[in-house]
Design a protein around this motif. Sequence first.
Motif, short mmCIF file in Angstrom:
data_model
loop_
_atom_site.label_atom_id
_atom_site.label_comp_id
_atom_site.label_asym_id
_atom_site.label_seq_id
_atom_site.Cartn_x
_atom_site.Cartn_y
_atom_site.Cartn_z
N VAL A 45 47.24 46.94 -21.43
CA VAL A 45 46.21 46.34 -20.60
C VAL A 45 45.56 45.12 -21.26
O VAL A 45 45.09 44.20 -20.59
CB VAL A 45 45.13 47.39 -20.23
N ASP A 46 45.55 45.08 -22.60
CA ASP A 46 44.90 43.98 -23.31
C ASP A 46 45.87 42.90 -23.79
O ASP A 46 45.47 41.97 -24.49
CB ASP A 46 44.14 44.52 -24.53
N LEU A 47 47.14 43.02 -23.42
CA LEU A 47 48.15 42.10 -23.93
C LEU A 47 47.90 40.65 -23.51
O LEU A 47 48.15 39.71 -24.27
CB LEU A 47 49.53 42.56 -23.47
N GLY A 48 47.44 40.45 -22.29
CA GLY A 48 47.19 39.10 -21.81
C GLY A 48 48.32 38.53 -20.98
O GLY A 48 48.27 37.37 -20.54
N ARG A 49 49.35 39.31 -20.77
CA ARG A 49 50.47 38.93 -19.90
C ARG A 49 51.12 40.21 -19.41
O ARG A 49 50.85 41.30 -19.91
CB ARG A 49 51.50 38.07 -20.66
N THR A 50 52.01 40.06 -18.43
CA THR A 50 52.75 41.22 -17.94
C THR A 50 53.94 41.50 -18.85
O THR A 50 54.33 40.67 -19.67
CB THR A 50 53.25 40.98 -16.51
N GLY A 51 54.54 42.68 -18.67
CA GLY A 51 55.72 43.02 -19.46
C GLY A 51 55.39 43.84 -20.69
O GLY A 51 54.22 44.16 -20.97
N ALA A 52 56.43 44.16 -21.44
CA ALA A 52 56.29 44.98 -22.64
C ALA A 52 55.58 44.21 -23.75
O ALA A 52 55.62 42.97 -23.80
CB ALA A 52 57.66 45.43 -23.12
N VAL A 53 54.95 44.95 -24.65
CA VAL A 53 54.34 44.33 -25.83
C VAL A 53 55.40 43.55 -26.58
O VAL A 53 55.16 42.43 -27.05
CB VAL A 53 53.70 45.42 -26.73
N CYS A 54 56.60 44.12 -26.70
CA CYS A 54 57.71 43.43 -27.35
C CYS A 54 58.95 43.50 -26.45
O CYS A 54 59.74 44.44 -26.56
CB CYS A 54 58.01 44.04 -28.72
N PRO A 55 59.10 42.54 -25.54
CA PRO A 55 60.28 42.56 -24.66
C PRO A 55 61.59 42.55 -25.44
O PRO A 55 62.59 43.10 -24.99
CB PRO A 55 60.11 41.27 -23.84
N PHE A 56 61.57 41.92 -26.61
CA PHE A 56 62.76 41.87 -27.46
C PHE A 56 63.24 43.27 -27.81
O PHE A 56 64.42 43.60 -27.67
CB PHE A 56 62.42 41.09 -28.74
N THR A 57 62.31 44.14 -28.24
CA THR A 57 62.68 45.49 -28.64
C THR A 57 63.15 46.31 -27.44
O THR A 57 64.10 47.09 -27.55
CB THR A 57 61.49 46.20 -29.31
N ARG A 58 62.54 46.12 -26.30
CA ARG A 58 62.95 46.88 -25.11
C ARG A 58 64.39 46.52 -24.71
O ARG A 58 65.18 47.40 -24.40
CB ARG A 58 62.00 46.61 -23.95
N GLN A 59 64.71 45.23 -24.76
CA GLN A 59 66.07 44.83 -24.43
C GLN A 59 67.05 45.32 -25.49
O GLN A 59 68.16 45.77 -25.18
CB GLN A 59 66.15 43.30 -24.30
N ALA A 60 66.64 45.27 -26.76
CA ALA A 60 67.50 45.75 -27.84
C ALA A 60 67.79 47.24 -27.68
O ALA A 60 68.90 47.71 -27.95
CB ALA A 60 66.85 45.48 -29.19
N ALA A 61 66.80 47.99 -27.23
CA ALA A 61 67.00 49.43 -27.01
C ALA A 61 68.05 49.67 -25.93
O ALA A 61 68.88 50.58 -26.05
CB ALA A 61 65.68 50.10 -26.64
N ARG A 62 68.01 48.88 -24.87
CA ARG A 62 69.00 49.02 -23.80
C ARG A 62 70.42 48.75 -24.30
O ARG A 62 71.38 49.34 -23.84
CB ARG A 62 68.67 48.05 -22.65
N LEU A 63 70.52 47.85 -25.27
CA LEU A 63 71.82 47.46 -25.81
C LEU A 63 72.24 48.31 -27.00
O LEU A 63 73.32 48.11 -27.57
CB LEU A 63 71.78 45.99 -26.23
N ASP A 64 71.40 49.25 -27.41
CA ASP A 64 71.66 50.09 -28.58
C ASP A 64 71.80 49.25 -29.85
O ASP A 64 72.65 49.50 -30.70
CB ASP A 64 72.91 50.95 -28.37
N THR A 65 70.94 48.24 -29.99
CA THR A 65 70.97 47.41 -31.18
C THR A 65 69.69 47.54 -32.02
O THR A 65 69.38 46.69 -32.84
CB THR A 65 71.19 45.93 -30.80
N VAL A 66 68.95 48.62 -31.78
CA VAL A 66 67.77 48.93 -32.60
C VAL A 66 68.16 49.95 -33.65
O VAL A 66 68.85 50.94 -33.35
CB VAL A 66 66.62 49.50 -31.74
N ARG A 67 67.70 49.75 -34.88
CA ARG A 67 67.92 50.72 -35.95
C ARG A 67 66.58 51.04 -36.60
O ARG A 67 65.78 50.14 -36.87
CB ARG A 67 68.90 50.17 -37.00
N LEU A 68 66.34 52.33 -36.83
CA LEU A 68 65.09 52.79 -37.43
C LEU A 68 65.36 53.47 -38.77
O LEU A 68 66.42 54.06 -38.98
CB LEU A 68 64.39 53.79 -36.51
N GLY A 69 64.38 53.41 -39.65
CA GLY A 69 64.48 54.10 -40.93
C GLY A 69 63.10 54.41 -41.47
O GLY A 69 62.11 53.78 -41.09
#
Length: 212
Positions: A45-69
Motif C-alpha cells: 500500500v505504501d509502495l507509491g506505484r502498482t505492482g509487486a515491490v520487486c517485479p524482477f523477483t516475481r518474474q524470476a520466480a515464474r521462470l525458476d531463476t531464483v535461488r535462495l540460501g
Amino acid sequence: MSGRAGPGGIMTLEAARQSAREAGPDAPLSTLLCWVEDYLMKGHVDLGRTGAVCPFTRQAARLDTVRLGISDERAAGEEAAFAQVRSGFSTLDAIPCKPGMRHFRTVIIGFPKCDTPDGIAMLKRVQDRHKFYSLRRNRMIGLMHATSEAPGLWNSDFRPLRAPLPVIAIRHMVEHDAPFAARHPLLLLPYLARFPIAGSKRLIAHLRAGAQ
C-alpha cells in the motif's frame, strides 16, 4: 551455508519450500522464503506505484531463476561471508534458463546470525567490497535488513529494503534500473554503457517525472 539443493546450500524456490516445511515456520529459511514470496513478489500500500515491490523477483520466480540460501556466518566472519557472496556470482551465472531470460536470474542469501549492528556493518563492508566487482560484470548487489533507512523510489517515506533478517541479493543489471542509476553515481556509467539508447531514454523520463 545450510540447505541441501545445490552447491553451498543455494537452492531453488521449490527446494526451499520443501526444506522450509521440514524445518518449521520459525526456521531462518522459512522466514526468508516468506519475505520473498509474501513481500517482494506482492504489492504494498505504501509502495507509491502498482505492482509487486520487486517485479524482477516475481518474474524470476515464474521462470525458476531464483535461488535462495542461508548463511550461518556471524559478525566476526567477514572473510567467510565475503567468500559466500563472491561464490553467489558464480551461482548466478550457472542458473539454467533460456538465453533471452538470463537477466532474470537472481541469488538471495539470508544472514540470520548477523542481525545485530555489528553484523549489518560487516555485511555492508562485504557489499562495498563487491561494488566494482559487480559493476564490471553488469550485476547489482543489494543489502536489506530490518532497520534499513533507504527510501523508496516512488514514495520517499516507504522503506522498501527492510527485511526480517539481513539479506544480500545479487542479480543482473536491467534496463529498468534507470531510477537506481540516477540515484547512484557509480552505477550511472555502467548502466549507460550497457543500455546507451534505451537507458538514456529511461533516465530522461525518470528525471522528468521527478521534476514534475
